[in-house]
Motif scaffolding. Sequence first.
Motif, short mmCIF file in Angstrom:
data_model
loop_
_atom_site.label_atom_id
_atom_site.label_comp_id
_atom_site.label_asym_id
_atom_site.label_seq_id
_atom_site.Cartn_x
_atom_site.Cartn_y
_atom_site.Cartn_z
N ILE A 200 -91.67 -25.23 25.45
CA ILE A 200 -92.32 -25.07 26.28
C ILE A 200 -91.56 -26.18 27.31
N SER A 201 -90.78 -25.42 28.59
CA SER A 201 -90.71 -26.36 29.17
C SER A 201 -90.66 -25.35 30.86
N ALA A 214 -91.08 -28.72 25.66
CA ALA A 214 -91.79 -30.00 24.46
C ALA A 214 -91.96 -29.33 23.29
N GLU A 215 -92.77 -29.28 22.03
CA GLU A 215 -93.08 -28.51 21.06
C GLU A 215 -94.64 -28.86 20.78
N LEU A 216 -95.26 -27.86 21.50
CA LEU A 216 -96.69 -27.72 20.59
C LEU A 216 -96.97 -27.04 19.53
N LYS A 217 -97.41 -28.16 18.88
CA LYS A 217 -97.67 -28.16 17.25
C LYS A 217 -99.10 -27.11 16.84
N ASN A 218 -99.39 -26.10 15.88
CA ASN A 218 -99.98 -25.51 14.86
C ASN A 218 -101.06 -25.43 15.51
N MET A 219 -100.75 -24.68 16.55
CA MET A 219 -102.15 -24.30 17.08
C MET A 219 -102.95 -22.97 16.58
N THR A 245 -89.44 -37.70 34.21
CA THR A 245 -88.10 -36.97 32.90
C THR A 245 -89.32 -36.13 32.31
N ILE A 246 -89.38 -35.13 31.30
CA ILE A 246 -89.84 -34.15 30.35
C ILE A 246 -88.98 -34.79 28.79
N LEU A 247 -89.84 -34.72 28.51
CA LEU A 247 -89.25 -35.64 26.86
C LEU A 247 -89.31 -34.32 25.79
N GLN A 248 -88.85 -34.49 25.03
CA GLN A 248 -88.37 -34.01 24.15
C GLN A 248 -88.98 -34.32 22.88
N GLU A 249 -89.98 -33.52 22.66
CA GLU A 249 -90.97 -33.87 21.50
C GLU A 249 -92.15 -33.31 21.77
N ALA A 250 -92.69 -33.61 20.24
CA ALA A 250 -93.47 -32.31 20.05
C ALA A 250 -94.80 -33.24 19.97
N ARG A 251 -95.80 -32.11 20.89
CA ARG A 251 -97.70 -32.43 21.04
C ARG A 251 -98.08 -31.99 20.38
#
Length: 479
Positions: A200-201, A214-219, A245-251
């Motif tokens: 999601i961005s 960002a990548e939202l994991k395992n819902m 700024t938005i960080l590219q990260e797993a959330r």
Amino acid sequence: MEYEAIIGLEVHAQLLTKSKIFCSCTTQFGASPNTNTCPVCLGMPGVLPVLNKKVVECAIKTGLALKCEVAPYSVFARKNYFYPDLPKGYQISQYEHPLAKNGYLDIELEGTVKRIGITRVHMEEDAGKLMHEIEGAVTGYSYVDFNRTGVPLLEIVSEPDIRSGEEASIYLQTLRSILRYLEVCDGNMEEGSLRCDANISVRPKGQKEFGTRAELKNMNSFKFVRMALDYEIERQIEVLEEGGTILQEARLFDSKQGITISMRGKEEAHDYRYFPDPDLVPIEPGKDWVEEIKAALPELPQQKKERFTRDYSLPEYDSRILSTSKALADYFEECVRLFPQPKAVSNWIMSELLRLLKKDNREIEECPVSPQQLAALFHVMDKGTISGKIAKQVFEEMYETGSSAEDIVRKKGLTQVSDGAEIETIIAKVLAANPDGVEKYRNGNTKVFGFFVGEVMKETKGKANPKIVNQILQEKLKT
Ligand code: ADP
Ligand code: MG
Ligand code: ZN
């Protein structure tokens, strides 16, 4: 400034094969830890994987149902990373040459249809499962269960065409329904047979370039997917509005607090060093086989919905609900075969039946009332033996006890009172007890009519035939 969300989903679906993807171990869920394992899925040195043909068949089926091109040539690749639940040190997946690509899935949004692109569908093996002792436990150990290593998965990647949490949730529901129709995945999100990562961005409306995602994991539920994305959209907008700024990260989504939390940043992002797996030959399914699978595809939810609307003259809404699962659609059609009034059957299933199932968190497959039993209830109602209101009570009892409608009606003496003389006596009694009401009615306050009907129903415990009550009551009030 107005913002727009850009969302793409990566869905993992566990396939319903009997054995794992590269060995003959069973895929059965719930066995004692590490009992469904062998040297291949434990990643022992010197072993060789042998591809399960059924996995390829499931993947082709899914690719076709999602209108993808099935690749005449595709390749397994090693995705290298070290993790305790991955005994080989790499996961066998597909990378540059997936089995299927460039498809789409149509989703329905309040009457309009939106097409979501499917980037690719590929096969891969699942990893094992880690279990960590909760903090404060005596040993603080972590345990690993390899029963799941080598269980076949499909990864289904969408184009970034999704624009809200609601759309993502509907996409996921539509996809789940198709996978279940195809009988390739049971779609059980609680047990993890269907899992979803969401990318999601956000970007200012009108801007062409995508923002950082960002990548939202395992819902593991539709609701969480919607909640997590809606939260994340707001969070990212807020960060941008404040000049950040938005960080590219797993959330990760914390469902208790309803927020997303950073899990790992880009610095820790993996370099998977993909390369073609030298132990496995490329997959060349052949045109004939693909055509054969295509010809054997079942009727899918969308087609079923259209057929229900056309052949049973049902509203679109009904057809959509009834075709969400094949089992529910079959249930409906069997009822209609035995009691050919489609709209009456549909109404009953959508209101009474689904309400009770939902209350008990049951699927239609676990419904204690068979289509035969429900049809029998319709026939009892149709004959006028019982009223619609009583029928609802009878149905609840059928659902609780499994008894037939006839038995319940007979045992409880619920047969509808249609005897004019008997109803007349009761009406006379009711009117005599409420002279004020009668006076009001005769002075033009016709609203009290409903009150009288209610009183008569009370007297007869709901068993009086409402038509006859109305008729006699009107006569009596006039004179
Ligand atoms: P990775 O394997 O690193 O997760 P992919 O290229 O496979 O990367 O993309 C994963 C998902 O992210 C796809 O569903 C894609 O549509 C989506 N995606 C790509 N870029 C963006 C972006 N800027 N914003 C939101 N989603 C994106
Ligand atoms: Mg990803
Ligand atoms: Zn094995």
